[in-house]
Design a protein around this motif. Structure first.
Motif, PDB file in Angstrom:
ATOM      1  N   GLU A  50      56.633  24.893  70.907  1.00 34.76           N
ATOM      2  CA  GLU A  50      55.495  25.292  70.425  1.00 34.76           C
ATOM      3  C   GLU A  50      54.879  24.639  69.484  1.00 34.76           C
ATOM      4  O   GLU A  50      53.674  24.293  69.308  1.00 34.76           O
ATOM      5  N   HIS A  51      55.731  24.208  68.619  1.00 34.64           N
ATOM      6  CA  HIS A  51      55.457  23.637  67.398  1.00 34.64           C
ATOM      7  C   HIS A  51      54.776  22.005  67.748  1.00 34.64           C
ATOM      8  O   HIS A  51      53.798  21.496  67.262  1.00 34.64           O
ATOM      9  N   ILE A  52      55.538  21.582  68.853  1.00 39.79           N
ATOM     10  CA  ILE A  52      55.117  20.193  69.323  1.00 39.79           C
ATOM     11  C   ILE A  52      53.922  20.359  69.734  1.00 39.79           C
ATOM     12  O   ILE A  52      52.698  19.672  69.525  1.00 39.79           O
ATOM     13  N   ILE A  53      53.279  21.310  70.628  1.00 33.70           N
ATOM     14  CA  ILE A  53      51.829  21.755  70.839  1.00 33.70           C
ATOM     15  C   ILE A  53      50.989  21.817  69.765  1.00 33.70           C
ATOM     16  O   ILE A  53      50.079  21.241  69.716  1.00 33.70           O
ATOM     17  N   PHE A  54      51.477  22.477  68.920  1.00 28.36           N
ATOM     18  CA  PHE A  54      50.709  22.595  67.783  1.00 28.36           C
ATOM     19  C   PHE A  54      50.228  21.206  67.083  1.00 28.36           C
ATOM     20  O   PHE A  54      49.163  21.140  66.502  1.00 28.36           O
ATOM     21  N   ILE A  55      51.492  20.641  66.962  1.00 31.11           N
ATOM     22  CA  ILE A  55      51.023  19.184  66.401  1.00 31.11           C
ATOM     23  C   ILE A  55      50.177  18.486  67.096  1.00 31.11           C
ATOM     24  O   ILE A  55      49.251  17.613  66.589  1.00 31.11           O
ATOM     25  N   ASN A  56      50.539  18.550  68.454  1.00 31.76           N
ATOM     26  CA  ASN A  56      49.544  17.633  69.172  1.00 31.76           C
ATOM     27  C   ASN A  56      47.983  18.003  69.291  1.00 31.76           C
ATOM     28  O   ASN A  56      47.063  17.319  69.310  1.00 31.76           O
ATOM     29  N   GLY A  57      47.898  19.506  69.215  1.00 29.06           N
ATOM     30  CA  GLY A  57      46.433  20.279  69.082  1.00 29.06           C
ATOM     31  C   GLY A  57      46.010  19.715  67.838  1.00 29.06           C
ATOM     32  O   GLY A  57      44.808  19.445  67.858  1.00 29.06           O
ATOM     33  N   LEU A  58      46.657  19.708  66.586  1.00 25.99           N
ATOM     34  CA  LEU A  58      46.383  19.300  65.538  1.00 25.99           C
ATOM     35  C   LEU A  58      45.630  17.886  65.399  1.00 25.99           C
ATOM     36  O   LEU A  58      44.820  17.358  64.960  1.00 25.99           O
ATOM     37  N   GLU A  59      46.751  16.961  66.291  1.00 25.84           N
ATOM     38  CA  GLU A  59      46.307  15.601  66.145  1.00 25.84           C
ATOM     39  C   GLU A  59      44.900  15.161  67.133  1.00 25.84           C
ATOM     40  O   GLU A  59      44.305  14.394  66.735  1.00 25.84           O
TER      41      GLU A  59
END
Lengths: 180, 723
Positions: free
Chosen positions: B43-52
């Motif tokens: 989930e966090h990965i997705i968030f970070i990517n989303g943020l990116e």
């Protein structure tokens, strides 16, 4: 400017400049989207998505550009557009080659990120700024506290977790909406 | 919550690669075994990517903006360059062809090229106190491309303009002596010593000065220099134009008021009433104004010269022209008779006598024709007047068919011989025609008319024929005797007297603006046989008891101070002149024939106290109805258009605004040639239109590119075709 030069720009971290060069391919992608029934705004969105996917792939070590940027962006754009239209049939998916499958997966992945992005956009300006500073600028909580005028780094840290939690909650609901 | 926070912190550390090796391993094992932890990680990965994405997107947006700006800049830059190029080209094109209408009337659009190549060979002959210099120069036209602005006396020239100027003749004269100069095309300048002054000090200059003379006699020269013959809107007929400039060093000299230069304009076919005009450029056209100080004397002088015209009447000429076939006759009289007979036969055979009947005429028909046999033996200046215009035309036609003759000679020199020919025939009721041409008496009488027409003035001709008032009538009138016997012998005597100036016909201004014609007879005339005059002691003359002349009292005698005011003789009336086109051409060839020395041709002798542009002109008055003449031309592009008259030595300029060319007022039904010359991009374009003046003309030019040489040739041709 050759593809190689653009790759060098990416490697050197001159992402913006590289995008700028890649935009010269845009008119052709636009033609593609227009021919498939999209309008100019759609075309612009699709191309942007393709660039994001390209950029993401370039950051991973195992990605190798096997064709020209144009060919790559063209096929990515095609998938993105198909995905938006939800127009691919099972048969089409089965006929895809390895590379195409990868691209297809990339597009699906990117959709999740897109959701996360939207979630972030919904958490409010201050939260966005805080998370951006933490994750992208890699600033310490102390600096973030300074920058965003929190009383202390501890407050900043607490705020950050709150924001993150909030975003994740929004994401979860969105994901549920999409999946249902 | 606490575990979650810890997890996130741990994941961050892992992603940032700050964990120790053991911690990393532990982390990865936990990721595989702890499902909850794994979910949080994903989930966090997705968030970070989303943020990116937000970050990437902002970069892409920037890139997009830059791309569009660049693109826009490129497009606008290119278009600006293209527009710039177009504008530059446009201005270049139009600057070259454009004659900017200059607000100052003193500006002059062409450059006068400094003569650098003029070669002068000077032949000196010493006569009396004066020197005659015959100066051979080569007046070549030059094209000059000037890229800088040239300031000359007459104004400035815009850049990259092409101009054609006639090369002036450069003469060096010594002003301490009287000088007579004969220029290339026959102009004779008589300069009194000390005639030139420095305009500033008003003192006469001495030593050698430089004189630049440009002669404009040929139509081509006139047109190329964009000269025209107009004086304050009135049309002029020119006898030649000159541009004279005097310099000492770099100082422009002027003429002293009381020491004018005498200018003698050569002319073969002399016309009376020539006056001197000074030219001034007004915009692109030149305006001529009368030089007031052309005094009576000058006109008298020119009148004298007219009398010296080399035209010898048929009856008088020493060696009559020879008709082909008459060569074998031995005496002059026999040759004359042979010629008369031959011409009579010629006319008789060819004249379409049915014409009279066709026209519904009956009774005795008379056509009076006059023509000249020029120095080449050609038949020129055919003029006919018959009882019907068609008869006149027919006469013209036949006469123009006459063969070329051997020219008549006087003192061994070929001269022009006027010949008059009455054609008489009867049209009877039954339409049978007795073409009895010419009995001897009529011929001789009619021939006598011819010599009075030495000044070939159409009006005189008209007078003769219209009023049936030939020389015979004229003599009778002078003699105050209706039945005065006039025969050939008498006429030849009369002619001799005229030559001796015993008989002169003058116009007198008896009252202001009132012109009276007067005949001066000298005593020997009155002693002539058969005149029956008696001269009384008080100098009055009687005939048959009637006093026909009382001497003038002192008030009537023209005082020397006033002098005779000679007025221009009646002018050509082109519309009424029955001269065929081909004869015109031949007549014109004659005029341009410069091989004739000035002695052989009459000169217009006039005095000028001004330098610069000088024109020997006369006004053209009393012409037919005048109309406004305006042209609208599509492809004019600042071309200059002039109107050349076929019957006159006259060029009318046009004033143009955009595509409308205004010739102001011109005589109606004149045969004219419109000559258009366009200068564009350093190239010459040219076309002519042969037309007749009428209201609302519709004229189009088809401009063709020409080089200067061809243009000159074209204009020369024009010279021959006009007039």
């Amino acid at each position: 400017m050759s593809d190689q030069d653009i790759l060098v720009l990416f490697k050197n971290g001159q992402r913006e400049k590289a995008f700028q060069k890649l935009y010269y391919l845009y008119p052709r992608i636009e033609t593609l989207i227009l021919s498939k029934g999209g309008n100019k705004d759609d075309a612009s969105d699709v191309f942007q998505e393709a660039l994001i996917i390209l950029n993401r792939n370039l950051q991973t070590s195992h990605f190798k550009l096997t064709s020209s940027f144009y060919t790559y962006l063209y096929s990515v754009s095609r998938f993105v557009w198909s995905d938006i239209q939800k127009s691919y049939s099972k048969q089409q998916l089965q006929e895809l080659n390895a590379q195409e499958v990868e691209i297809f997966q990339n597009v699906i992945e990117e959709k999740k990120y897109q959701l996360a992005e939207h979630a972030f956009l919904d958490i409010g300006k201050r939260c966005q700024q805080l998370l951006q500073l933490f994750y992208h600028k890699a600033m310490s909580f102390k600096d973030i506290a300074n920058e965003m005028q929190f009383k202390s780094s501890k407050v900043a840290k607490n705020q950050k977790y709150k924001c993150l939690k909030k975003a994740k909650d929004i994401y979860q609901t969105k994901l549920k909406q999409v999946q249902s | 919550m606490d575990t979650y926070t810890q997890y996130i912190a741990l994941i961050n550390d892992y992603l940032n690669n700050v964990l120790s090796k053991e911690a990393r391993l532990e982390f990865e094992t936990k990721l595989q075994n702890d499902l909850e932890f794994n979910t949080i990680y994903q989930e966090h990965i997705i968030f970070i990517n989303g943020l990116e994405r937000i970050d990437i997107k902002s970069d892409i947006q920037n890139a997009k903006r830059t791309y569009y700006t660049e693109k826009w800049l490129k497009i606008s830059g290119i278009s600006i360059i293209i527009i710039g190029v177009i504008i530059t080209l446009y201005t270049l094109v139009f600057n070259t062809s454009e004659k900017e209408p200059t607000p100052n009337s003193n500006t002059f659009n062409s450059i006068i090229v400094d003569s650098t190549t003029t070669q002068t060979s000077i032949v000196k002959k010493v006569t009396d106190s004066s020197k005659i210099k015959t100066i051979e120069t080569t007046p070549e036209h030059e094209i000059s491309f000037s890229t800088t602005t040239n300031q000359r006396k007459f104004g400035s020239v815009s850049s990259t303009k092409m101009d054609i100027t006639k090369q002036p003749q450069l003469l060096k004269i010594n002003v301490d002596k009287d000088t007579i100069i004969r220029c290339k095309e026959g102009t004779i300048l008589t300069i009194t010593k000390g005639a030139f002054i420095n305009p500033k000090s008003k003192k006469s200059v001495s030593g050698t000065i430089e004189l630049q003379v440009t002669e404009y006699y040929k139509l081509s020269d006139i047109l190329l220099a964009n000269l025209s013959t107009v004086s304050n809107g009135k049309q002029l007929e020119t006898g030649g134009m000159l541009f004279i400039e005097a310099k000492q060093g770099s100082i422009d000299l002027e003429l002293k008021d009381d020491l004018p230069i005498e200018v003698s304009f050569p002319s073969k076919n002399k016309k009376p009433g020539m006056q001197l005009f000074s030219g001034e450029w007004q915009g692109e056209n030149i305006n001529w104004s009368l030089q007031n100080d052309a005094s009576v004397d000058d006109i008298l002088i020119s009148e004298e010269h007219i009398e010296e015209l080399v035209e010898v009447p048929f009856n008088v000429v020493e060696q009559a022209p020879i008709f082909p076939g008459c060569e074998n006759e031995t005496t002059n009289d026999a040759r004359k008779r042979c010629m008369k007979d031959a011409i009579s036969k010629f006319i008789k055979r060819r004249f379409n006598t049915n014409l009279g009947a066709d026209l519904g005429l009956s009774g005795r028909q008379q056509i009076n024709s006059i023509f000249r046999i020029d120095t080449e033996g050609n038949i020129v200046f055919i003029q006919s007047r018959g009882s019907h215009p068609r008869l006149s035309e027919e006469a013209d036609r036949i006469i123009s068919l006459l063969p070329k003759m051997i020219p008549g000679k006087q003192r061994g020199k070929a001269v022009i011989v006027p010949y008059s020919l009455p054609i008489n025939f009867d049209i009877k009721g039954d339409n049978t025609i007795t073409g009895n041409l010419i009995n001897k008496d009529t011929v001789s009488m009619a021939t006598s008319i011819a010599f009075d027409s030495r000044l070939i003035s159409a009006r005189e001709m008209d007078t003769i024929y219209e009023d049936k008032r030939g020389m015979v009538e004229f003599i009778r009138e002078v003699m105050h005797d209706k039945d005065f016997p006039v025969d050939a012998q008498f006429i030849s005597e009369w002619e001799q007297y005229k030559k001796q100036k015993l008989i002169r016909r003058i116009s007198l201004e008896t009252k202001p603006n009132y012109i009276e014609s007067a005949i001066i007879l000298r005593k020997p005339l009155l002693d002539m046989a058969n005149t029956k005059f008696k001269i009384l002691e008080d100098d009055s003359i009687t005939r048959g008891g009637h006093i026909i002349r009382v001497p003038w009292d002192k008030t009537k005698i023209p005082s020397s101070s006033r002098g005779y005011k000679l007025v221009p003789k009646p002018l050509y009336q082109a519309g009424r002149q029955m001269v065929t086109k081909s004869e015109f051409e031949e007549g014109l060839d004659d005029v341009t024939n410069t091989s004739i020395s000035s002695r052989d041709v009459g000169n217009y002798v006039l005095k000028t106290s001004k330098l610069g542009w000088i024109n020997c002109d006369r006004f053209i008055n009393g012409r037919t109805t005048r109309i406004k003449y305006k042209l609208k031309i599509k492809n004019a592009e600042e071309a200059s258009i002039n109107m050349v008259f076929k019957s006159l030595n006259s060029v009318l300029p046009s004033w143009h605004t955009n595509d409308v060319y205004d010739f102001r007022t011109v005589g109606a039904n004149e045969n004219v040639i419109l000559v258009a010359i366009k200068r564009k991009n350093g190239k010459l374009y040219y076309d002519t239109v042969d037309t007749k003046t009428a209201s609302n003309p519709n004229v189009n030019f088809n401009f063709k590119e020409v080089n200067l040489e061809d243009l000159k040739i074209e204009l020369e041709k024009l010279t021959r075709n006009s007039k």
